[in-house]
Each structure stands twice: as C-alpha cells, then as structure tokens.
Design a protein around this motif. Structure first.
Motif, short mmCIF file in Angstrom:
data_model
loop_
_atom_site.label_atom_id
_atom_site.label_comp_id
_atom_site.label_asym_id
_atom_site.label_seq_id
_atom_site.Cartn_x
_atom_site.Cartn_y
_atom_site.Cartn_z
N PRO A 6 0.64 -0.92 -0.09
CA PRO A 6 0.20 0.17 0.25
C PRO A 6 0.93 1.07 -0.39
N ILE A 7 0.77 2.04 -0.68
CA ILE A 7 1.32 3.14 -0.63
C ILE A 7 0.79 4.19 0.88
N PRO A 8 1.90 4.70 1.50
CA PRO A 8 1.24 5.65 2.42
C PRO A 8 0.73 6.22 2.49
N PRO A 9 -0.30 7.14 3.19
CA PRO A 9 -1.64 8.10 1.86
C PRO A 9 -0.55 9.53 2.44
N ASP A 10 0.46 9.67 3.15
CA ASP A 10 1.01 10.80 3.16
C ASP A 10 1.77 11.26 1.82
N SER A 11 2.30 10.35 0.95
CA SER A 11 3.19 10.12 -0.08
C SER A 11 2.77 10.50 -1.30
N PRO A 12 3.44 11.56 -1.82
CA PRO A 12 3.26 12.53 -2.83
C PRO A 12 2.65 11.20 -3.92
N LEU A 13 3.13 10.45 -3.79
CA LEU A 13 2.81 9.16 -5.10
C LEU A 13 0.84 8.51 -4.62
N SER A 14 0.57 8.53 -3.97
CA SER A 14 -1.01 8.33 -3.38
C SER A 14 -2.35 9.46 -4.15
N ALA A 15 -1.79 10.90 -4.41
CA ALA A 15 -2.30 11.36 -5.56
C ALA A 15 -3.23 10.19 -6.87
N ALA A 16 -2.09 9.67 -7.49
CA ALA A 16 -1.90 9.11 -7.94
C ALA A 16 -2.22 6.80 -8.43
N LEU A 17 -1.02 6.50 -7.29
CA LEU A 17 -1.52 5.15 -7.00
C LEU A 17 -1.35 5.39 -5.26
N ARG A 18 -2.77 3.91 -5.74
CA ARG A 18 -3.13 3.38 -4.37
C ARG A 18 -2.33 1.98 -3.26
N HIS A 19 -1.80 1.37 -4.35
CA HIS A 19 -1.21 0.05 -3.70
C HIS A 19 -0.38 -0.76 -5.23
N ASN A 93 -5.66 5.60 -8.99
CA ASN A 93 -7.09 6.91 -8.64
C ASN A 93 -7.52 6.69 -9.60
N PRO A 94 -8.95 7.14 -10.14
CA PRO A 94 -9.59 6.84 -11.20
C PRO A 94 -9.03 8.23 -12.00
N THR A 95 -8.75 8.98 -11.35
CA THR A 95 -9.23 10.71 -12.05
C THR A 95 -7.18 9.99 -12.71
N ALA A 96 -6.37 9.15 -12.17
CA ALA A 96 -5.28 10.09 -12.08
C ALA A 96 -5.04 9.49 -14.29
N VAL A 97 -6.00 8.11 -14.33
CA VAL A 97 -5.78 7.32 -15.37
C VAL A 97 -6.00 8.37 -16.59
N GLY A 98 -6.87 9.30 -16.12
CA GLY A 98 -7.13 10.49 -17.39
C GLY A 98 -6.03 11.66 -18.11
N ARG A 99 -5.56 11.83 -16.85
CA ARG A 99 -4.10 12.07 -16.80
C ARG A 99 -3.14 12.00 -17.50
N LEU A 100 -2.71 10.56 -17.40
CA LEU A 100 -1.44 9.53 -17.69
C LEU A 100 -1.45 9.37 -18.52
N PHE A 101 -2.62 8.54 -18.88
CA PHE A 101 -2.39 8.22 -20.23
C PHE A 101 -4.19 8.61 -21.19
N GLN A 152 -1.62 16.80 -11.01
CA GLN A 152 -2.38 17.93 -10.29
C GLN A 152 -3.53 17.63 -9.77
N LEU A 153 -4.26 17.17 -9.00
CA LEU A 153 -5.48 17.30 -8.46
C LEU A 153 -6.26 18.06 -8.06
N THR A 154 -7.76 18.14 -8.91
CA THR A 154 -8.05 19.81 -7.78
C THR A 154 -8.72 19.43 -6.60
N PRO A 155 -9.73 19.80 -6.08
CA PRO A 155 -9.81 18.94 -4.55
C PRO A 155 -11.59 18.53 -4.58
N GLN A 156 -11.90 18.83 -5.88
CA GLN A 156 -13.44 17.63 -6.92
C GLN A 156 -13.03 16.38 -6.98
N GLU A 157 -11.51 16.57 -7.65
CA GLU A 157 -10.84 15.05 -7.90
C GLU A 157 -10.61 13.86 -7.08
#
Length: 269
Positions: A6-19, A93-101, A152-157
């Motif tokens: 699991p990716i630690p919640p305080d890791s910057p990677l957690s914006a895109a990657l869960r585990h 994270n679902p919102t990361a998919v559109g940004r990455l790919f 970089q995700l918005t609060p809504q995302e």
C-alpha cells in the motif's frame, strides 16, 4: 502467492497510486479464474513468458496483453491460468488515469485495453519490470517511473477518488453527492461517465454492490443483513443487482469465494 504494497497516505504518489500487488501462480495447468467486477482501475503487467494467458469477457475470447488497463467492469472477466505465471499490478486513482494516459472509462470498461498501444512508454516499463528480481524491486521501479508524471488533482477530483475507492463511504443520494462537489447533477453525471462509464445513479448502485462484496468477505452478516446495510430496497433488489454484475447469486458467491475478494478459482478434475 499474493503480495501487496500500500502507498502511504502521506506519500506524494498517493495522488495517483493506491497500491501495488503481485500474484505468482503455481498450480495445475489451466486453472480457471473468475474475477467479478471490483470497481478498481488497474494497470496490470502480464509477466508470463512460458505461454499465453487466455481470457474471456462476455462472448469475446482473447489473450491477455503484456500490459493492460482494467477498470469499472460491469461483467466478470474469466481467465485460464497456465501452470506458472506472474502478474504485477498498479491500482490507480480513477482521476489519474485520464491524466496519465489520456483515456476515458469508455476506452477500457469491459475489456482489457492493451496499454502498450495506447501509451507506448509502458512497453519499456514492462521489459524493465520483467528484469527485476522480486516484488520490492518492481514496486521501486514503478514508483520511479511515476514520480515525474504525477498529476495535480483538484479538491473535487480528490473527493471523487476517495468516494469511488471506498465502498464503506457513506451512501449519498445524487443531490447530496452533487452538493458535496459543488457540481450540478448534470455536470456530476458527465464527470462520473468519464471516470466510470456509468451515470450517477448507476455509479451509486455499483457502490452498493461493491460494499456488499466487502461485507461478504469481512463479516458473518446474513445476506438479508448485508442487503439492509448496503441500503438496497429489499433482498430481491440486492440479489438482482448482484447477479447482474457477477452472473452469480450472493449465496453462490459466498459459497465459492476465495481468500481474494472478487476472485473465484476452479481447477480441472
């Protein structure tokens, strides 16, 4: 053998990657695996070189690509596993998919999209993961690959990611969910259609279904109690919804479930 990181919640990677996870299978040839809809968006690297992995979604039979994207399926995925194989996955994270790919859910729902065709750099990453000696080394390589690509995700995302990733989150009506996000109901439906391939009502029903799967695995509640806890109208509504997504009744799923939520295995006689 299954391994998870699991990716630690305080890791910057957690914006895109869960585990990250890895499954190393050794067993009878052509073990049949049924994967019911799990509501996760995963990039899966098929690291099997001994032979192809055959899969089927509805009536379409195909070979699993080297790297594929699997998302908010509404029907089961069937695979026939060779005697030995390794799969490595990144749960995003679902919102990361559109940004990455630059993909929307319509591009990958109810299929295993070959990501090496949609995003060519992933073929190089597949080769690099194949060369790594073990699971920790693969996790480290994926994190290294992802860092310069973090969105970089918005609060809504961020709120939508939390909601879509957490079956136990409080059940919300369509107006309540729209209010939480400061979206109009129409804009909320457009956003969810992009992320999940479903409109708002369908997404909320999917959320209830996912919660029921979680409760089947983590509690001893009766199916009637699970239907109530997940806020289905009644037991019949729960059973119809569960069967629509899994092609199984809740009772049959509970009877045959494995140690992995969402996965059922059968071996040749």
């Amino acid at each position: 053998m299954e391994q998870f990181y699991p990716i630690p919640p305080d890791s910057p990677l957690s914006a895109a990657l869960r585990h990250c996870w890895q499954m190393d299978h050794q067993g009878p040839a052509l073990t049949h695996e049924t994967i019911i809809p799990k509501g996760l968006v995963e990039v899966i690297f098929n690291l099997n070189e001994a032979g192809p992995v055959t899969a089927r979604i509805e009536t379409e039979t195909f070979r699993l690509p080297r790297c594929f994207l699997s998302g908010f399926h509404s029907v089961p995925l069937h695979t026939w596993l060779p005697r030995r194989h390794t799969l490595f996955g990144m749960v995003l994270n679902p919102t990361a998919v559109g940004r990455l790919f630059r993909l929307e859910a319509a591009d990958f729902v109810n299929q295993c999209l070959d990501l090496t065709l949609a995003h060519a750099p992933l073929l190089a990453l597949w080769h690099q993961l194949l060369e790594q000696p073990d699971f920790p080394a693969r996790v480290a390589r994926v994190q290294q690959w992802l860092r310069p690509r973090l969105p970089q995700l918005t609060p809504q995302e961020q709120f939508l990611d939390h909601y879509l990733n957490t079956p136990a989150a409080a059940a919300l009506s369509v107006p309540a969910l729209a209010d939480e996000l400061c979206y109009s109901p129409r804009h909320l439906t457009r956003k969810l259609q992009t992320l999940t391939g479903m409109n708002t009502e369908q997404t909320l029903l999917y959320h209830k279904y996912r919660r029921s799967v979680e409760l089947i695995h983590t509690t001893s509640l009766s199916l009637t109690e699970i239907a109530h806890a997940c806020q289905f109208v009644d037991q019949a509504h729960f059973s119809r919804t569960f069967r629509a997504f899994t092609q199984l009744s809740p009772r049959d799923y509970r009877r045959h479930k494995s140690h992995l939520p969402g996965h059922l295995f059968t071996t040749p006689q």
